[in-house]
Design an enzyme around this catalytic site. Structure first.
Site, PDB file in Angstrom:
ATOM      1  N   CYS A  88      -5.825   7.936   8.902  1.00 55.74           N
ATOM      2  CA  CYS A  88      -6.073   7.364  10.222  1.00 55.74           C
ATOM      3  C   CYS A  88      -5.639   8.315  11.328  1.00 55.74           C
ATOM      4  CB  CYS A  88      -5.324   6.040  10.380  1.00 55.74           C
ATOM      5  SG  CYS A  88      -6.005   4.679   9.403  1.00 55.74           S
ATOM      6  N   LYS A 132       0.823  -1.207   0.000  1.00 57.61           N
ATOM      7  CA  LYS A 132       0.000   0.000   0.000  1.00 57.61           C
ATOM      8  C   LYS A 132       0.862   1.264   0.000  1.00 57.61           C
ATOM      9  CE  LYS A 132      -1.753   1.706   3.920  1.00 57.61           C
ATOM     10  NZ  LYS A 132      -1.629   3.191   4.055  1.00 57.61           N
ATOM     11  N   ASN A 133       1.797   1.341   0.940  1.00 55.39           N
ATOM     12  CA  ASN A 133       2.565   2.573   1.096  1.00 55.39           C
ATOM     13  C   ASN A 133       3.545   2.803  -0.047  1.00 55.39           C
ATOM     14  OD1 ASN A 133       1.277   3.246   3.501  1.00 55.39           O
ATOM     15  ND2 ASN A 133       2.716   2.077   4.742  1.00 55.39           N
ATOM     16  N   ARG A 186       0.882  14.117  12.973  1.00 57.02           N
ATOM     17  CA  ARG A 186       1.782  13.883  11.851  1.00 57.02           C
ATOM     18  C   ARG A 186       1.955  15.196  11.088  1.00 57.02           C
ATOM     19  NH1 ARG A 186      -0.550   8.526   9.040  1.00 57.02           N
ATOM     20  NH2 ARG A 186      -2.562   9.441   9.548  1.00 57.02           N
ATOM     21  N   PRO A 187       2.702  16.138  11.684  1.00 51.52           N
ATOM     22  CA  PRO A 187       2.829  17.465  11.072  1.00 51.52           C
ATOM     23  C   PRO A 187       3.579  17.410   9.754  1.00 51.52           C
ATOM     24  CG  PRO A 187       4.383  17.219  12.875  1.00 51.52           C
ATOM     25  CD  PRO A 187       3.492  16.017  12.915  1.00 51.52           C
ATOM     26  N   ASP A 227       5.540  19.953   8.742  1.00 52.60           N
ATOM     27  CA  ASP A 227       6.556  20.997   8.745  1.00 52.60           C
ATOM     28  C   ASP A 227       7.843  20.564   8.060  1.00 52.60           C
ATOM     29  OD1 ASP A 227       6.756  19.250  10.994  1.00 52.60           O
ATOM     30  OD2 ASP A 227       8.200  20.594  11.923  1.00 52.60           O
ATOM     31  N   LEU A 228       8.212  19.285   8.193  1.00 53.27           N
ATOM     32  CA  LEU A 228       9.435  18.824   7.529  1.00 53.27           C
ATOM     33  C   LEU A 228       9.271  18.828   6.010  1.00 53.27           C
ATOM     34  CD1 LEU A 228      10.577  15.868   9.827  1.00 53.27           C
ATOM     35  CD2 LEU A 228      11.380  18.229   9.818  1.00 53.27           C
ATOM     36  N   ARG A 271      -4.253  10.210   3.866  1.00 53.92           N
ATOM     37  CA  ARG A 271      -3.036  10.899   4.280  1.00 53.92           C
ATOM     38  C   ARG A 271      -2.056  11.058   3.118  1.00 53.92           C
ATOM     39  NH1 ARG A 271      -1.044  14.357   8.047  1.00 53.92           N
ATOM     40  NH2 ARG A 271       1.216  14.247   8.035  1.00 53.92           N
ATOM     41  N   ASP A 314       3.530   0.041  12.427  1.00 56.05           N
ATOM     42  CA  ASP A 314       2.339  -0.486  11.759  1.00 56.05           C
ATOM     43  C   ASP A 314       2.041  -1.940  12.120  1.00 56.05           C
ATOM     44  OD1 ASP A 314       1.687   1.858  10.558  1.00 56.05           O
ATOM     45  OD2 ASP A 314       2.355   1.308   8.549  1.00 56.05           O
ATOM     46  N   ARG A 352      -9.071  -0.164   3.755  1.00 58.00           N
ATOM     47  CA  ARG A 352      -8.152   0.852   3.240  1.00 58.00           C
ATOM     48  C   ARG A 352      -6.802   0.247   2.871  1.00 58.00           C
ATOM     49  NH1 ARG A 352      -6.769   5.461   6.900  1.00 58.00           N
ATOM     50  NH2 ARG A 352      -5.508   5.862   5.039  1.00 58.00           N
TER      51      ARG A 352
END
Length: 425
Positions: free
Chosen positions: A123, A28-29, A128-129, A131-132, A99, A312, A404
């Site tokens: 999810c 998936k990822n 999970r910002p 900013d990076l 996401r 995960d 998902r």
């Protein structure tokens, strides 16, 4: 099959030992980021071994809505053709479900000079910002601003830069990698993520004509190029998290399951912990055999970025350890909300005490089937494992989370002997 998140349930009758062979689907990822990267190509791209899961279908709909050409020439095969700039911003109603939609920011910015993406959903497993992501793209020369929950990015030709990530974020590494491929000059990314999906992305980008070196290490070097071409065949790597879920399910039901179509070295952190707990795990290059039974032992787990134990798979291990005699400990170092599943496991009779990032699991003789609710994708998988172990019937609500990320999970578990079904309501 797309499942409405708000309706239906998965029903599991516990007490059946899993046995047989299961073939693992594409990751998936990996597939999600490769689809986003395909938008950078000036010629058609064909991806194979793409999993049939709702996250993929949402991303495909997003690309179609913004005016790109996406089609399914065959089951598991996705064609992407981004010959023209997006005509519309990605619709919020779709972006909020996924996401990975934030991974369009770097590719669209680098390819077309501008990108507009609503802050993504997905999810609820913790903060999970982005900013990076923003700092890295800004270092390449992008102008990034926020307006009413939407990220607006623009740039002329991006310029290579030396970028250090404060944390080895997978998403930030991917977004900056993709953008840097079309930047002028060299980009050096330090303290990057080393997950297998990062290596797969680098291999794919290189197939398109990019020049990426060092993926899988702490430092990635990218020599920018003017354009990326097409790729008529690229095979998505196997899903190590799906594989790990079936491995844990086999151990939990004291079954014997052979997993085919895997890359076993991607599973080493899990293999080590299962062996430590007393599970028999036999590996070769493309398959793994898990044989449960005997006396299991409590273990300690600390989630860490790859090659550490993956966050995960933490929820699934919590379900398994809930019936292992003794005291097991889990320390969650990545996402603070991963422990929401503990309350649902407690409804089934598990004894789990959560203190901050530490979960203390006292093994009980057996779990009892009842009604539970998935709070995220991996929590849903953990509840399926708990249902397979439990005495009686377990009903899992919010099943859309599970669909998902797991291709045909009900069919695959049935083939292994599970009594499991989806019931629409």
């Amino acid at each position: 099959m797309e499942i409405n998140y708000d309706t239906g349930k998965i029903v599991v009758a516990g007490g059946r030992r899993l046995s047989g062979t299961v073939r693992i689907s594409g990751a998936k990822n990996a597939a999600l980021v490769l689809i986003c990267a395909a938008t950078m190509a000036t010629e058609p791209v064909i991806l194979e071994n793409v999993p049939d899961i709702s996250d993929i279908h949402v991303l495909v709909r997003i690309l179609s809505e913004i005016g790109l050409e996406v089609s399914w020439p065959a089951p598991g095969t996705l064609a992407v053709c981004a010959t023209t700039a997006p005509q519309l911003p990605p619709p919020y109603q779709l972006v909020k479900k996924l996401r990975a939609s934030n991974l369009l920011l770097g590719p669209l910015l680098a390819r077309f000079g501008q990108a507009q993406v609503s802050l993504p959903g997905g999810c609820n497993i913790g903060v999970r910002p982005m900013d990076l992501h923003f700092k890295g793209l800004a270092a390449l020369g992008a102008d990034i601003r926020m307006e009413k929950g939407t990220v607006l990015a623009s740039a002329g030709r991006l310029r290579g830069a030396r970028i250090y990530l404060d944390f080895p974020s997978v998403g930030a590494t991917e977004n900056i990698m993709m953008a840097a491929c079309l930047a002028e000059g060299q980009t050096i990314l330090e303290n990057v993520a080393k997950e297998p999906e990062i290596v797969d992305l680098a291999n794919f980008l290189n197939c398109l004509g990019a020049r990426v070196r060092g993926a899988g290490t702490d430092v990635i070097k990218i020599e920018g190029t003017d354009r990326l071409g097409g790729c008529l065949r690229y095979n998505v790597i196997p899903d190590r998290i799906e594989a790990g879920t079936y491995m844990i399910a086999a151990a939990a039901t004291r079954g014997s399951v052979h997993l085919s179509g895997v890359i076993s070295r991607h599973l080493e952190p899990l293999c080590a912990k299962l062996r430590e707990a007393g599970v028999s795990v036999t590996e070769d290059e493309e398959s793994v055999l898990v044989e449960g039974g005997g006396n299991y032992r409590p273990i300690d787990i600390k989630t860490l970025p790859y090659p550490g134990f993956p966050t995960d798979l933490q929820s699934q291990m919590m379900a398994f350890l809930s019936t292992v005699p003794g005291i097991s400990l889990i320390t969650e170092n990545i996402f603070e909300n991963r422990y929401r599943v503990a309350d649902e496991l407690a409804r089934m009779g598990a004894r789990i005490k959560v203190e901050g990032r530490l979960a203390v699991i006292e093994g009980v003789p057996a779990l009892q089937g009842t009604q539970v609710r998935a709070s995220d994708l991996r929590a849903g998988a953990a509840l399926i494992i708990a249902g397979l172990m439990a005495q009686g019937r377990t009903e899992i609500y919010n099943p859309g989370y599970i669909f998902r990320g797991y291709h045909d999970i009900i069919g695959k578990l049935r083939a292994l002997g599970a009594e499991i079904s989806f019931q629409d309501e």
